[in-house]
Design an enzyme around this catalytic site. Structure first.
Site, PDB file in Angstrom:
ATOM      1  N   VAL A 192      -3.198  -3.817   5.374  1.00  0.00           N
ATOM      2  CA  VAL A 192      -3.987  -4.739   4.564  1.00  0.00           C
ATOM      3  C   VAL A 192      -3.613  -4.570   3.100  1.00  0.00           C
ATOM      4  O   VAL A 192      -3.639  -3.458   2.563  1.00  0.00           O
ATOM      5  CB  VAL A 192      -5.498  -4.488   4.773  1.00  0.00           C
ATOM      6  N   LYS A 193      -3.246  -5.701   2.481  1.00  0.00           N
ATOM      7  CA  LYS A 193      -2.855  -5.677   1.076  1.00  0.00           C
ATOM      8  C   LYS A 193      -4.089  -5.959   0.220  1.00  0.00           C
ATOM      9  O   LYS A 193      -4.785  -6.959   0.441  1.00  0.00           O
ATOM     10  CB  LYS A 193      -1.797  -6.763   0.844  1.00  0.00           C
ATOM     11  N   VAL A 194      -4.329  -5.085  -0.729  1.00  0.00           N
ATOM     12  CA  VAL A 194      -5.509  -5.219  -1.593  1.00  0.00           C
ATOM     13  C   VAL A 194      -5.026  -5.188  -3.046  1.00  0.00           C
ATOM     14  O   VAL A 194      -4.260  -4.295  -3.428  1.00  0.00           O
ATOM     15  CB  VAL A 194      -6.505  -4.065  -1.340  1.00  0.00           C
TER      16      VAL A 194
ATOM     17  N   ALA B 228      -0.561  -7.995   5.077  1.00  0.00           N
ATOM     18  CA  ALA B 228      -1.273  -9.274   4.970  1.00  0.00           C
ATOM     19  C   ALA B 228      -2.344  -9.096   3.906  1.00  0.00           C
ATOM     20  O   ALA B 228      -3.115  -8.127   3.945  1.00  0.00           O
ATOM     21  CB  ALA B 228      -1.896  -9.645   6.306  1.00  0.00           C
TER      22      ALA B 228
END
Ligand code: G3P
Length: 220
Positions: A85-87, A59
């Site tokens: 977590v997509k960064v 996400a």
């Protein structure tokens, strides 16, 4: 190579999961918008995907400053143990990734195009590095060559934690073939590409012949 689905479409995720081949899901803001997703429903949507897939569900954060990305990442990671977590790859993203890594949050560094970007992503603590293939092809560069360079470069080093390469921006089965031959850990593919990966005219023709012959057996 593991298969992730690159979508926010629940029906597609349910269908691919039912095939027993789905190891994870990647989403991004564009994919969620494509499903008509609303801000108020985003967290529920992520949880719903996590309940379908027994594996990492990426996400994406949508803020630009490290403190904001960290706060967003902590909030997303708290939704479900499957959340990654997509960064985005950028200096503030690297800084946020290091802080989130130290908090035990798994990161997928996205929009990662080059070897230096991938090395920095891995050094900052990302568990997944996502080189984009198709978007290189879109600008007349060889996305597969770039993917191969990233895989080869990362394989030279021990980052002190597991780093998996996700071949992203996959547009067709030939990208899947090349990613697998290069040893990508994961390919994240749109559902249409996954469907095409199952298909072959010889499989169809052979099945039709077997069933036609079985009709003769049944009528004998
Ligand atoms: O999830 C990120 C990536 O796979 C996007 O692909 O087709 O929009 O370049 P694409």
């Amino acid at each position: 190579m593991k298969f992730f689905l690159d979508t926010a479409n629940i029906a597609e995720i349910e269908e691919a999961a039912s095939w027993g081949v789905l190891a994870g899901v990647t989403t991004n803001p564009s994919l969620y918008a494509r499903e008509g997703g609303r801000l108020a429903d985003f967290h529920d949507h992520v949880v719903r995907i996590c309940e379908i897939v027994d594996g990492p569900v990426s996400a994406e954060t949508v803020t630009l400053k490290r403190d904001e990305i960290v706060a967003e990442g902590v909030e997303l990671a708290a939704l479900h143990p499957n959340v990654v977590v997509k960064v985005p790859t950028m200096p503030e993203g690297l800084a946020a990734t290091r802080t989130l890594f130290e908090k035990g949050v798994r990161i997928n560094m996205t929009l990662c195009f080059t070897v230096p970007q991938a090395l920095l992503a891995a050094r900052s603590g990302a568990s997944y590095v996502s080189p984009f293939i198709g978007r290189f092809d879109d600008i007349s560069e060889d996305g597969i060559e770039h993917l191969g360079n990233v895989i080869a470069a990362l394989a030279n080093y021990d980052f002190g934690h597991e780093v998996e390469v996700i071949a992203a921006s996959v547009r067709h089965p030939q990208h899947v073939v090349s990613a697998a031959l290069l040893g990508a850990d994961i390919a994240t593919v749109p559902f249409g590409v996954l469907e095409k990966c199952v298909q072959h005219p010889l499989s169809d023709r052979g099945r039709e012949a077997f069933l036609a012959d079985w009709e003769k057996v049944k009528n004998s």
